[in-house]
Design a protein around this motif. Structure first.
Motif, PDB file in Angstrom:
ATOM      1  N   ASP A  29     -15.862  75.136  47.583  1.00  0.00           N
ATOM      2  CA  ASP A  29     -14.474  74.668  47.482  1.00  0.00           C
ATOM      3  C   ASP A  29     -14.422  73.682  46.320  1.00  0.00           C
ATOM      4  O   ASP A  29     -14.893  72.557  46.425  1.00  0.00           O
ATOM      5  CB  ASP A  29     -14.055  73.977  48.785  1.00  0.00           C
ATOM      6  CG  ASP A  29     -12.718  73.241  48.657  1.00  0.00           C
ATOM      7  OD1 ASP A  29     -12.031  73.416  47.619  1.00  0.00           O
ATOM      8  OD2 ASP A  29     -12.350  72.504  49.587  1.00  0.00           O
ATOM      9  N   GLU A 153      -7.254  78.885  47.006  1.00  0.00           N
ATOM     10  CA  GLU A 153      -7.527  77.930  48.077  1.00  0.00           C
ATOM     11  C   GLU A 153      -6.708  78.126  49.359  1.00  0.00           C
ATOM     12  O   GLU A 153      -7.274  78.083  50.456  1.00  0.00           O
ATOM     13  CB  GLU A 153      -7.372  76.501  47.553  1.00  0.00           C
ATOM     14  CG  GLU A 153      -8.654  76.045  46.894  1.00  0.00           C
ATOM     15  CD  GLU A 153      -8.515  74.756  46.129  1.00  0.00           C
ATOM     16  OE1 GLU A 153      -7.401  74.204  46.073  1.00  0.00           O
ATOM     17  OE2 GLU A 153      -9.521  74.304  45.561  1.00  0.00           O
ATOM     18  N   ASP A 175      -1.980  73.541  52.714  1.00  0.00           N
ATOM     19  CA  ASP A 175      -3.216  72.834  52.368  1.00  0.00           C
ATOM     20  C   ASP A 175      -2.854  71.600  51.540  1.00  0.00           C
ATOM     21  O   ASP A 175      -2.442  71.715  50.390  1.00  0.00           O
ATOM     22  CB  ASP A 175      -4.137  73.783  51.579  1.00  0.00           C
ATOM     23  CG  ASP A 175      -5.423  73.097  51.126  1.00  0.00           C
ATOM     24  OD1 ASP A 175      -5.677  71.953  51.529  1.00  0.00           O
ATOM     25  OD2 ASP A 175      -6.184  73.724  50.348  1.00  0.00           O
TER      26      ASP A 175
HETATM   27 MG   LIG Z   1      -8.557  71.598  48.638  1.00  0.00          MG
END
Ligand SMILES: [Mg+2]
Ligand SMILES: Nc1ncnc2c1ncn2[C@@H]1O[C@H](COP(=O)(O)OP(=O)(O)OP(=O)(O)O)[C@@H](O)[C@H]1O
Length: 646
Positions: A29, A153, A175
């Motif tokens: 990530d 993402e 997110d």
């Molecule tokens: Mg993030």
């Protein structure tokens, strides 16, 4: 019997499984605030800030990740902290490449000889350009990846949050990261609609910095603002509002100052960012096709990313959208866990990955060529292996079967046991794979418990500190009642960090009636006296300073002397008559007498100064000298009493 239909699926997944068992595939990530790395079979092995420390003069990268964040501010000014992914886009590609390289090598490098090169899935902000996407892919390859694919993402977050992304049903994920907030609705493995705004946790921090400046003329760092946000920030009124201190530099006096602020004030400060996030969610809902909205209403909206941890954000979004809102489990790790899940089942999540783009970029073509080679090598190993299995099976068969029955029956019969054996092997492989994934889950659980343990330890420390502060304040009140002068409690807001200057700064000044010469006490004894005073601060010269002189008395005897500060933390008491019975451990108090002929003592009688640690006897003199340990732990002082002695 269902062995036959399974036959086709079994062999490739089995071989892939075998190969995969040895490959430490990686999910990354690449966040604006934090980079997390998940390794297949080991769980999340890296969670570090996306920060690179660079020497501005030479351009050299000095440290990456946690170490870089630690270095900043403690090193020469020429070393700067770079966040290469500021605002959710790659602002400095070279640095991003180096960072990615560092993290991949960190997990793969140590085992490079034991394991095949890993497959890598990188989660990237959905706002990055095609060129940047390819560049991230290239960076992963040059860092040792066998191949690299990208996932946006919010998609990874939805997978990590356990949403049914592959079903024909709409799921909504929000997110809220450091640099961006991404809202997306997924269905059938893809993102149907999404919206990305450059507002996230960082913006809330800068809201707080601006609020402190606007409302209190206080200059505060973003790190401090982030701490305050995490400690008492909220997006919806709390059942019980709490408070903390703004600590920063006063823009008018240039001095450190601390001001109490409430959670309601912080909520007001970050309101603009919260409003934008809520607005983005509402707009996405408006644009979502009605069929999918019905699904989202059934399932609820899921919040992920660090921002999801902000108190009351779920309630706030629920109220604004009239939908159920859930905070995903462990929201900070949703994206990386999603990447990990993709790496473990590439077939299942193929549709969720960013489409491969081809170009004439030579490096890219080179990579494609070497990828082709790698594949050939792989089948080069597997083909003889498969042949071997087949031949041995045939031999087995030839021994046990009546061969002379006509070729067609022979072939059917031949195939049955092969199918059975392969199916058994396949089932065993599946069981093995499920055991492996169980171990994975246990590892994840373990990691989660460890983090939880860390958090509780921190919480414990914080509560203990609070309790100590409370006790100090209480003892100070008792002391206040016994002092025969008017006095006011004060907070220590700064101290000389080197310990050489022997001064501390209090948060009260002439506005509160403080004057130069006022005596400062703690519940344990004498601290010093005010040497300089402004409207809202005062500087205290500690008894340990070499210019401090106090006339003193040894308790329980008639021995008097003069206590002086010296370099270091101890005091010296001079002019102790040798005839007086003074011993180590005796308590030294203020005498309240004049010093010399005309000077009046600045200190009232009977305040504890310290205890005698050592007596130095002078041979040919009538007086001794004593080393005195101050009663007050001057380095850890937090609450004091200013006594208005004049
Ligand atoms: Mg993030
Ligand atoms: N308990 C908390 N309350 C409020 N905010 C928090 C909390 N914990 C972390 N944050 C914030 O979450 C942000 C980091 O979240 P995260 O790690 O998900 O971002 P990222 O993935 O690096 O960024 P992006 O997704 O934008 O690329 C920081 O701004 C941090 O201050």
């Amino acid at each position: 019997m269902n062995a036959a239909p399974r036959l086709e699926g079994v062999s490739p997944s089995l071989f892939d499984g075998l190969f995969g068992l040895f490959s430490r595939d990686i999910g990354i990530d690449l966040g604006t605030a934090n980079t997390l790395v998940h390794v297949r079979g080991r769980g999340i092995v890296i969670a570090e800030p996306s920060v690179v420390a660079k020497d501005q003069r030479t351009g050299a990268v000095l440290a990456i990740g946690a170490e870089a964040k630690r270095m900043v501010g403690r090193t020469p000014a020429s070393i700067v902290a770079i966040r290469p992914l500021k605002d959710g886009v790659i602002s400095d590609f070279d640095i991003t490449e180096q960072m990615l390289n560092y993290f991949i090598r960190k997990v793969h490098g140590e085992r490079a000889l034991l394991y095949p090169r890993p497959r890598v899935i990188v989660g990237i902000p959905s706002g990055v350009t095609e060129v940047e996407k390819r560049a991230v892919q290239d960076a992963a390859i040059s860092a040792g990846a066998r191949w690299a694919r990208l996932v946006e993402e919010p998609m990874a977050a939805a997978i990590g949050a356990g949403l049914p992304v592959n079903e024909p049903t709409g799921s909504m994920i929000v997110d809220i990261g450091g640099g961006t907030t991404e809202v997306a609705v997924t269905s059938l493995g893809g993102i149907v609609i999404s919206r990305s705004i450059r507002i996230g946790g960082d913006e809330m921090d800068s809201d707080i910095v601006q609020y402190a400046r606007r409302e209190f003329n206080l200059l505060m760092g973003e790190r401090t603002a982030e701490d305050i946000k995490i400690a008492i920030g909220s997006a919806y009124p709390l059942d019980e509002e709490v408070s903390t201190y703004f600590r920063g530099r006063d823009l008018l006096t240039g001095l450190p100052r601390s001001i109490e602020v409430t959670s309601a004030q912080i909520r007001e400060a970050i309101e603009p960012s919260i409003e934008s996030i809520v607005e983005a969610i509402k707009q996405t809902i408006e644009e979502t096709p009605p069929e999918l909205i019905a699904d989202v209403m059934d399932q609820g909206i899921y919040l992920a990313g660090g921002g999801a941890l902000l108190r009351g954000l779920d309630t706030r979004v629920a109220e604004a959208t009239q939908m159920a809102v859930h905070v995903a489990e462990d929201p900070l790790t949703c994206v990386v866990r999603g990447c990990g899940m993709i790496v473990e089942d590439l077939v299942k999540y193929e549709r969720s990955l960013v489409m491969e783009t081809y170009s004439s970029n030579s490096r890219y073509l080179l990579r494609m060529a070497s990828f082709g080679r790698a594949r050939r090598n792989q089948s080069g190993v597997l083909r003889p292996f498969a042949l071997l299995v087949l031949v041995s099976l045939l031999l087995l068969l030839a021994r046990n079967t009546d061969v002379v029955r006509g070729s067609s029956t022979f072939l059917t019969q031949l195939l049955v046991p092969v199918q059975r054996v392969l199916a058994d092997v396949g089932a065993a492989g599946d069981r093995f794979a499920s055991a492996i994934s169980q171990i994975d889950r246990l590892r994840d659980d373990n990691a989660r418990l460890l983090t939880e343990n860390d958090r509780l330890t921190l919480e414990n420390v914080r509560l203990r500190e609070q309790a100590i502060a409370g006790q100090q304040a209480e003892r100070l009140l008792t002391l206040q009642r016994t002092v025969p002068f008017e006095s006011i409690p004060a907070l220590v807001i700064a101290r000389d960090p080197t310990g050489i200057l022997h001064t501390i700064v209090l948060g009260i000044g002439t506005d509160d009636g403080v004057k130069v010469g006022h005596v400062v006490l703690s519940d344990q004894g004498l601290v010093g006296r005010v040497s300089e005073v402004g409207t809202n601060y005062s500087k205290v010269l500690l008894v340990t300073d070499s210019s401090s002189v106090v006339s003193a008395l040894v308790q329980g005897s008639r021995a008097t002397g003069i206590v002086r500060g010296q370099f270091g933390d101890s005091l010296i008491m001079d002019w102790l008559l040798q005839t007086e019975p003074v011993k180590e451990g005796d308590v030294v108090i203020t005498a309240g007498l004049g010093i010399g002929d005309e000077l009046r003592s600045l200190y009232p009688k009977g305040l504890v100064i310290g205890t005698i640690a050592q007596i130095q006897t002078a041979q040919a003199a009538a007086y001794n000298r004593a080393i005195v340990t101050p009663a007050v732990d001057l380095r850890r002082l937090e609450h004091v009493l200013v006594v208005k002695t004049n």
